[in-house]
Design a protein around this motif. Structure first.
Motif, PDB file in Angstrom:
ATOM      1  N   ASP A  33       0.684  -1.285  -0.101  1.00  0.00           N
ATOM      2  CA  ASP A  33       0.028  -0.060   0.082  1.00  0.00           C
ATOM      3  C   ASP A  33       0.870   1.111   0.035  1.00  0.00           C
ATOM      4  OD1 ASP A  33      -2.442  -1.484  -0.022  1.00  0.00           O
ATOM      5  OD2 ASP A  33      -2.273  -1.827   2.307  1.00  0.00           O
ATOM      6  N   THR A  34       2.264   1.260   0.068  1.00  0.00           N
ATOM      7  CA  THR A  34       2.958   2.302   0.192  1.00  0.00           C
ATOM      8  C   THR A  34       2.995   3.125  -1.302  1.00  0.00           C
ATOM      9  OG1 THR A  34       4.480   0.982   1.396  1.00  0.00           O
ATOM     10  CG2 THR A  34       5.315   3.150   0.630  1.00  0.00           C
ATOM     11  N   LEU A  35       2.784   4.471  -1.037  1.00  0.00           N
ATOM     12  CA  LEU A  35       2.739   5.158  -2.356  1.00  0.00           C
ATOM     13  C   LEU A  35       4.233   5.615  -2.290  1.00  0.00           C
ATOM     14  CD1 LEU A  35      -0.144   7.880  -2.010  1.00  0.00           C
ATOM     15  CD2 LEU A  35       0.128   5.942  -3.577  1.00  0.00           C
ATOM     16  N   VAL A  36       4.970   5.780  -3.617  1.00  0.00           N
ATOM     17  CA  VAL A  36       6.219   5.981  -3.763  1.00  0.00           C
ATOM     18  C   VAL A  36       6.539   7.116  -4.467  1.00  0.00           C
ATOM     19  CG1 VAL A  36       8.432   4.919  -4.697  1.00  0.00           C
ATOM     20  CG2 VAL A  36       7.037   3.447  -3.851  1.00  0.00           C
ATOM     21  N   ILE A  37       7.074   8.032  -4.104  1.00  0.00           N
ATOM     22  CA  ILE A  37       7.632   9.350  -4.836  1.00  0.00           C
ATOM     23  C   ILE A  37       8.823   9.103  -5.480  1.00  0.00           C
ATOM     24  CG2 ILE A  37       7.995  12.005  -4.638  1.00  0.00           C
ATOM     25  CD1 ILE A  37       6.111  11.939  -2.136  1.00  0.00           C
ATOM     26  N   PRO A  38       8.945   9.299  -6.846  1.00  0.00           N
ATOM     27  CA  PRO A  38      10.342   9.085  -7.552  1.00  0.00           C
ATOM     28  C   PRO A  38      11.268  10.444  -7.543  1.00  0.00           C
ATOM     29  CG  PRO A  38       8.745   9.164  -9.164  1.00  0.00           C
ATOM     30  CD  PRO A  38       7.756   9.320  -7.699  1.00  0.00           C
ATOM     31  N   GLY A  39      12.284  10.510  -7.557  1.00  0.00           N
ATOM     32  CA  GLY A  39      13.086  11.572  -7.780  1.00  0.00           C
ATOM     33  C   GLY A  39      12.631  12.390  -8.902  1.00  0.00           C
ATOM     34  N   HIS A  40      12.143  11.854  -9.947  1.00  0.00           N
ATOM     35  CA  HIS A  40      11.753  12.582 -11.097  1.00  0.00           C
ATOM     36  C   HIS A  40      10.391  11.633 -11.621  1.00  0.00           C
ATOM     37  CE1 HIS A  40      14.980  15.517 -11.612  1.00  0.00           C
ATOM     38  NE2 HIS A  40      15.715  14.588 -10.851  1.00  0.00           N
ATOM     39  N   GLY A  41       9.517  12.458 -12.089  1.00  0.00           N
ATOM     40  CA  GLY A  41       8.445  11.498 -12.747  1.00  0.00           C
ATOM     41  C   GLY A  41       7.311  11.396 -11.956  1.00  0.00           C
ATOM     42  N   PRO A  42       6.089  11.100 -12.297  1.00  0.00           N
ATOM     43  CA  PRO A  42       4.827  10.974 -11.590  1.00  0.00           C
ATOM     44  C   PRO A  42       4.737  10.121 -10.440  1.00  0.00           C
ATOM     45  CG  PRO A  42       4.417   9.732 -13.576  1.00  0.00           C
ATOM     46  CD  PRO A  42       5.716  10.417 -13.860  1.00  0.00           C
ATOM     47  N   ILE A  43       3.920  10.103  -9.580  1.00  0.00           N
ATOM     48  CA  ILE A  43       3.896   9.475  -8.361  1.00  0.00           C
ATOM     49  C   ILE A  43       3.652   8.003  -8.665  1.00  0.00           C
ATOM     50  CG2 ILE A  43       1.178   9.601  -8.113  1.00  0.00           C
ATOM     51  CD1 ILE A  43       3.545   9.634  -5.246  1.00  0.00           C
ATOM     52  N   SER A  44       4.116   7.046  -7.893  1.00  0.00           N
ATOM     53  CA  SER A  44       4.179   5.668  -8.268  1.00  0.00           C
ATOM     54  C   SER A  44       3.865   4.726  -6.993  1.00  0.00           C
ATOM     55  CB  SER A  44       5.764   5.266  -8.609  1.00  0.00           C
ATOM     56  OG  SER A  44       6.085   4.008  -8.997  1.00  0.00           O
ATOM     57  N   ASN A  45       4.074   3.461  -7.063  1.00  0.00           N
ATOM     58  CA  ASN A  45       3.571   2.730  -6.098  1.00  0.00           C
ATOM     59  C   ASN A  45       4.701   1.536  -5.854  1.00  0.00           C
ATOM     60  OD1 ASN A  45       2.905   0.589  -8.073  1.00  0.00           O
ATOM     61  ND2 ASN A  45       1.261   1.541  -8.688  1.00  0.00           N
ATOM     62  N   TYR A  46       4.290   0.627  -4.968  1.00  0.00           N
ATOM     63  CA  TYR A  46       5.444  -0.570  -4.521  1.00  0.00           C
ATOM     64  C   TYR A  46       5.312  -1.610  -5.839  1.00  0.00           C
ATOM     65  CZ  TYR A  46       6.400  -4.718  -1.884  1.00  0.00           C
ATOM     66  OH  TYR A  46       7.132  -5.899  -1.480  1.00  0.00           O
ATOM     67  N   ASP A  47       4.458  -2.069  -6.398  1.00  0.00           N
ATOM     68  CA  ASP A  47       4.796  -2.935  -7.529  1.00  0.00           C
ATOM     69  C   ASP A  47       5.350  -2.316  -8.503  1.00  0.00           C
ATOM     70  OD1 ASP A  47       3.086  -4.677  -6.285  1.00  0.00           O
ATOM     71  OD2 ASP A  47       1.232  -4.089  -7.319  1.00  0.00           O
ATOM     72  N   GLU A  48       5.288  -0.900  -9.076  1.00  0.00           N
ATOM     73  CA  GLU A  48       6.003  -0.577  -9.807  1.00  0.00           C
ATOM     74  C   GLU A  48       7.659  -0.265  -9.425  1.00  0.00           C
ATOM     75  OE1 GLU A  48       2.762   2.371 -12.318  1.00  0.00           O
ATOM     76  OE2 GLU A  48       4.296   3.387 -10.777  1.00  0.00           O
ATOM     77  N   LEU A  49       7.700  -0.149  -8.225  1.00  0.00           N
ATOM     78  CA  LEU A  49       9.150  -0.276  -7.705  1.00  0.00           C
ATOM     79  C   LEU A  49       9.962  -1.515  -7.916  1.00  0.00           C
ATOM     80  CD1 LEU A  49      11.389   1.408  -6.178  1.00  0.00           C
ATOM     81  CD2 LEU A  49      10.457   0.740  -4.123  1.00  0.00           C
ATOM     82  N   VAL A  50       9.014  -2.646  -7.309  1.00  0.00           N
ATOM     83  CA  VAL A  50       9.500  -4.018  -7.350  1.00  0.00           C
ATOM     84  C   VAL A  50      10.010  -4.121  -8.846  1.00  0.00           C
ATOM     85  CG1 VAL A  50       8.675  -6.307  -7.150  1.00  0.00           C
ATOM     86  CG2 VAL A  50       8.387  -4.563  -5.366  1.00  0.00           C
ATOM     87  N   ASP A  51       8.996  -4.096  -9.541  1.00  0.00           N
ATOM     88  CA  ASP A  51       9.329  -4.138 -10.932  1.00  0.00           C
ATOM     89  C   ASP A  51      10.671  -3.574 -11.695  1.00  0.00           C
ATOM     90  OD1 ASP A  51       7.371  -5.727 -11.494  1.00  0.00           O
ATOM     91  OD2 ASP A  51       5.962  -4.073 -12.596  1.00  0.00           O
ATOM     92  N   TYR A  52      11.170  -2.316 -11.121  1.00  0.00           N
ATOM     93  CA  TYR A  52      12.108  -1.384 -11.543  1.00  0.00           C
ATOM     94  C   TYR A  52      13.451  -1.979 -10.935  1.00  0.00           C
ATOM     95  CZ  TYR A  52      14.608   3.096 -11.814  1.00  0.00           C
ATOM     96  OH  TYR A  52      15.449   4.337 -12.332  1.00  0.00           O
ATOM     97  N   VAL A  53      13.310  -2.622  -9.762  1.00  0.00           N
ATOM     98  CA  VAL A  53      14.563  -3.217  -9.164  1.00  0.00           C
ATOM     99  C   VAL A  53      14.819  -4.537 -10.115  1.00  0.00           C
ATOM    100  CG1 VAL A  53      15.435  -4.259  -7.110  1.00  0.00           C
ATOM    101  CG2 VAL A  53      14.233  -2.442  -6.970  1.00  0.00           C
ATOM    102  N   LEU A  54      13.688  -4.947 -10.410  1.00  0.00           N
ATOM    103  CA  LEU A  54      14.019  -6.328 -11.408  1.00  0.00           C
ATOM    104  C   LEU A  54      14.548  -6.110 -12.565  1.00  0.00           C
ATOM    105  CD1 LEU A  54      10.636  -8.445 -10.754  1.00  0.00           C
ATOM    106  CD2 LEU A  54      13.062  -9.180 -10.147  1.00  0.00           C
TER     107      LEU A  54
END
Ligand SMILES: [Zn+2]
Length: 319
Positions: free
Chosen positions: A243-264
């Motif tokens: 449920d965590t909302l993720v603020i990226p350094g640049h770009g629109p608001i993101s979320n947990y699942d997108e962050l996990v995909d990014y690390v993959l």
């Protein structure tokens, strides 16, 4: 496709300047001044500051440079990152519109100019600035940032723009009914990165450890590495949840699942580059091998990312 409308010029310039990209990793492009850099990036101080309510009294402010988080509540206002001194009056206007009065605390996710130059204006006020110890150290001197397609010497900050409070591994700011956790898991994007978790609102600001809509810049010249970014973000993922909302350094608001995909994505790219290095490939070989093909439609030009990742994996730091 480039999802972030603020960056098309930036990418067009990269594509139009193959001769500026050094395929053996050196020499560093000749440093340019700030006005020329802003022009190349297509950034202007006249951009409107957009605000977006996240949760409770927590907002994301977008405009020039890195995203800003603002917590506005009964204890006052704390912001994470601050874009540019020229923007501070307008950021303050937005905070006032949202019910705040002044900026009590400023947290820097790291020392890069597009996240921290607002310190120069805020340092003259009663705002208290907080950063990782290594970021404060970097702010004390001139530092060359090699963006591969250009470079910039970020000047030392005046003494009153330096953070008054620093931390090494973790600190917690108890403010506006939040535990605001500042976490550091080693050198990653730079040597002084902080991830800022607003525990009760369940929102995290990751600075340039995470970009949404394009590949990351890793400041390999100043101690950053792709291994460090993967390690840092893996530790962050252990501290947050779906449920965590993720603020990226640049770009629109993101979320947990997108962050996990990014690390993959980062891990796959790291492993592919590592295999090629072991097989004796040059940076030029890696750049032309199509190793990021499945993400290029969504994340755009990969040259800077691959260059910096390769340099950090071969531990070749240019002068
Ligand atoms: Zn940065």
């Amino acid at each position: 496709m480039i999802k972030n409308s603020r960056f098309p010029l930036f990418f067009l310039l990269i594509l139009a300047m193959p001769s500026a990209i050094s395929h053996d990793g050196s020499p560093t492009p000749k440093p340019i001044d700030k006005a020329s850099m802003l022009k190349q990036l297509g950034w202007t101080y006249h951009i409107p500051i957009k605000t977006r309510k996240l949760r409770n009294g927590l907002y994301m402010l977008e405009g020039f440079g890195g995203n800003v988080a603002a917590s506005i509540g009964s204890d006052g206002t704390v912001i994470v990152d601050n874009q540019a001194s020229e923007l501070i009056p307008r950021i303050l206007d937005q905070i006032t519109n949202l019910g705040g009065e002044k900026i009590d605390f400023v947290i820097n996710t790291h020392w890069h100019w597009d996240h921290a130059d607002g310190n120069i204006a805020l340092g003259k006020t009663e705002s208290v600035i907080i950063s990782h110890t290594n970021s404060r150290d970097m702010m004390k001197s001139d530092n060359l940032i090699n963006l591969v397609y250009m470079s910039y010497i970020q000047p030392a900050y005046p003494i009153n723009a330096l953070p008054q409070i620093t931390f090494d591994d973790e600190m917690i700011l108890h403010f506006n009914n939040e535990d605001i956790r500042l976490m550091h898991f080693g050198a990653a994007h730079t040597t002084g990165d902080a991830a800022i978790l607003f525990q009760e609102s369940n929102v995290i600001h990751l600075g340039d450890l995470y970009m949404k809509g394009f590949y990351p810049f890793i400041d390999a010249r100043n101690g950053g590495s792709i291994d460090g970014v993967i390690y840092f973000l893996t530790k962050v993922i252990e501290e947050i949840n779906q449920d965590t909302l993720v603020i990226p350094g640049h770009g629109p608001i993101s979320n947990y699942d997108e962050l996990v995909d990014y690390v993959l994505m980062l891990k796959k790219v790291r492993d592919r580059i590592t295999r090629m290095i072991k097989a004796g490939s040059s940076l030029e070989d890696v750049l032309s091998a199509g190793i990021t093909a499945e993400w290029d439609d969504g994340l755009g030009d990969n040259k800077q990312f691959i260059n910096r990742a390769f340099m950090s994996l071969t531990h070749r730091i240019e002068e």
